[in-house]
Design a protein around this motif. Sequence first.
Motif, PDB file in Angstrom:
ATOM      1  N   ALA A  46       0.828  -1.208   0.000  1.00 32.60           N
ATOM      2  CA  ALA A  46       0.000   0.000   0.000  1.00 32.60           C
ATOM      3  C   ALA A  46       0.864   1.259   0.000  1.00 32.60           C
ATOM      4  O   ALA A  46       2.047   1.238   0.338  1.00 32.60           O
ATOM      5  N   ILE A  47       0.262   2.352  -0.402  1.00 34.77           N
ATOM      6  CA  ILE A  47       0.827   3.690  -0.180  1.00 34.77           C
ATOM      7  C   ILE A  47      -0.029   4.332   0.896  1.00 34.77           C
ATOM      8  O   ILE A  47      -1.229   4.557   0.695  1.00 34.77           O
ATOM      9  N   THR A 197       5.889  -1.566   0.171  1.00 28.13           N
ATOM     10  CA  THR A 197       4.995  -0.760   1.002  1.00 28.13           C
ATOM     11  C   THR A 197       5.634   0.599   1.234  1.00 28.13           C
ATOM     12  O   THR A 197       6.805   0.685   1.599  1.00 28.13           O
ATOM     13  N   VAL A 198       4.879   1.659   1.013  1.00 28.63           N
ATOM     14  CA  VAL A 198       5.384   3.018   1.192  1.00 28.63           C
ATOM     15  C   VAL A 198       4.509   3.751   2.193  1.00 28.63           C
ATOM     16  O   VAL A 198       3.291   3.828   2.030  1.00 28.63           O
ATOM     17  N   ILE A 199       5.143   4.284   3.233  1.00 30.37           N
ATOM     18  CA  ILE A 199       4.462   5.132   4.215  1.00 30.37           C
ATOM     19  C   ILE A 199       5.157   6.482   4.188  1.00 30.37           C
ATOM     20  O   ILE A 199       6.386   6.546   4.269  1.00 30.37           O
ATOM     21  N   PHE A 200       4.396   7.541   4.048  1.00 28.71           N
ATOM     22  CA  PHE A 200       5.024   8.859   4.112  1.00 28.71           C
ATOM     23  C   PHE A 200       4.173   9.808   4.942  1.00 28.71           C
ATOM     24  O   PHE A 200       2.941   9.732   4.935  1.00 28.71           O
ATOM     25  N   HIS A 207      -0.714  15.817  -1.878  1.00 27.02           N
ATOM     26  CA  HIS A 207       0.101  14.640  -2.201  1.00 27.02           C
ATOM     27  C   HIS A 207      -0.596  13.360  -1.743  1.00 27.02           C
ATOM     28  O   HIS A 207      -0.645  12.369  -2.472  1.00 27.02           O
ATOM     29  N   ALA A 208      -1.119  13.377  -0.544  1.00 31.10           N
ATOM     30  CA  ALA A 208      -1.807  12.199  -0.018  1.00 31.10           C
ATOM     31  C   ALA A 208      -3.063  11.902  -0.822  1.00 31.10           C
ATOM     32  O   ALA A 208      -3.386  10.734  -1.085  1.00 31.10           O
ATOM     33  N   GLU A 209      -3.783  12.934  -1.231  1.00 32.70           N
ATOM     34  CA  GLU A 209      -5.019  12.721  -1.979  1.00 32.70           C
ATOM     35  C   GLU A 209      -4.733  12.084  -3.335  1.00 32.70           C
ATOM     36  O   GLU A 209      -5.499  11.245  -3.817  1.00 32.70           O
ATOM     37  N   ARG A 210      -3.615  12.474  -3.968  1.00 33.51           N
ATOM     38  CA  ARG A 210      -3.268  11.905  -5.272  1.00 33.51           C
ATOM     39  C   ARG A 210      -2.710  10.491  -5.169  1.00 33.51           C
ATOM     40  O   ARG A 210      -2.911   9.671  -6.066  1.00 33.51           O
ATOM     41  N   GLU A 214      -5.216   4.929   1.634  1.00 36.28           N
ATOM     42  CA  GLU A 214      -5.550   5.075   3.048  1.00 36.28           C
ATOM     43  C   GLU A 214      -4.628   6.095   3.700  1.00 36.28           C
ATOM     44  O   GLU A 214      -3.472   6.271   3.291  1.00 36.28           O
ATOM     45  N   VAL A 215      -5.172   6.766   4.732  1.00 36.14           N
ATOM     46  CA  VAL A 215      -4.408   7.774   5.457  1.00 36.14           C
ATOM     47  C   VAL A 215      -4.742   7.681   6.941  1.00 36.14           C
ATOM     48  O   VAL A 215      -5.783   7.136   7.332  1.00 36.14           O
ATOM     49  N   ALA A 216      -3.843   8.219   7.740  1.00 36.41           N
ATOM     50  CA  ALA A 216      -4.125   8.464   9.157  1.00 36.41           C
ATOM     51  C   ALA A 216      -3.981   9.957   9.387  1.00 36.41           C
ATOM     52  O   ALA A 216      -3.009  10.571   8.933  1.00 36.41           O
TER      53      ALA A 216
END
Length: 325
Positions: A46-47, A197-200, A207-210, A214-216
Amino acid sequence: MDVALGQTSPSRNASGRLAIEARGLVKRFDGTLAVDGVDLTVQVGAIYGILGPNGAGKTTTLRMMLGIIDPDEGVRRVLGHDRPSEIARLIGYLPEERGLYPSMKAYEAIAFMGALRGMPLKEGRERGRKLLEEYGLPVERQIRQMSKGMAQQVQLLGTLVHDPQLVVLDEPFSGLDAINQGKLERLIRGLADKGTTVIFSTHVIAHAERLCDEVAIIAGGKVPYAGSVDAARDRIPAQVRLETASKDGPWRAALPPGSKAEGNFWNFALPESGIEPLLRALIEGEAGILSLSIERAGLHDAFVAIAGEAAARALAEEKPLEARR
């Protein structure tokens, strides 16, 4: 290292297996509660984005998950291991605080970072040269002779040189111009396409929307929301903008309560019953529909609704690390 640059949605990589599982993480510094009971789960491939302003607890959460610091309470598993520090060779971590030896040449800096993860120096130098050439960066130039943006790209490549299964990037877009931000977005998509797997973490919601499925959202050391981007956006009803030829008539009774008029335009939240019943009433009432648009809420609107306006203002006022020094 061969990094594909496809545009595949990260959702295609979701396998159901967890790369990260954190439960009840708590961290205090000198008696101050920095992270308060954080729960996170991230699927393999996942990203995943972690959103929040400076001081919200993003970096502390990442460091606890990776075993760089230990939580005061709670547990975490990374790639199936309870002690993340013991599998450092499987992880690539780009901290927010950038740091390379200024006298090193670019390919040597990448090789050195690979060696810290167990890669032989010879192999690291070969891969470093290949990566720098692939991304159009000077191979032999010393770090001190590079711009901040170029040095940051070198450090990013050093984070990836050993082909990690999990890549964790803390504010990776900070300090990059628009062109290089686009390159980084493509790189992140390419990593996910090959199963990494990429977590940023980021304070720039676009950036997250594109990129993310999933997000926290972190605010004040807590996570008021963790889940899909779509579910976060769906917390706010879509907005309808309607233009009618007629300004008045029995059809107006069909408009939802709270509809706001602007001349021949009407603005209101999309009814729970959907748009079709309203359209029938407007047509039967001869409202004369000239235009109709439905705009779904963005992730920024969802952030405001979930984290509050104060957190959103702090996010908007966030400055890159270099500017905070």
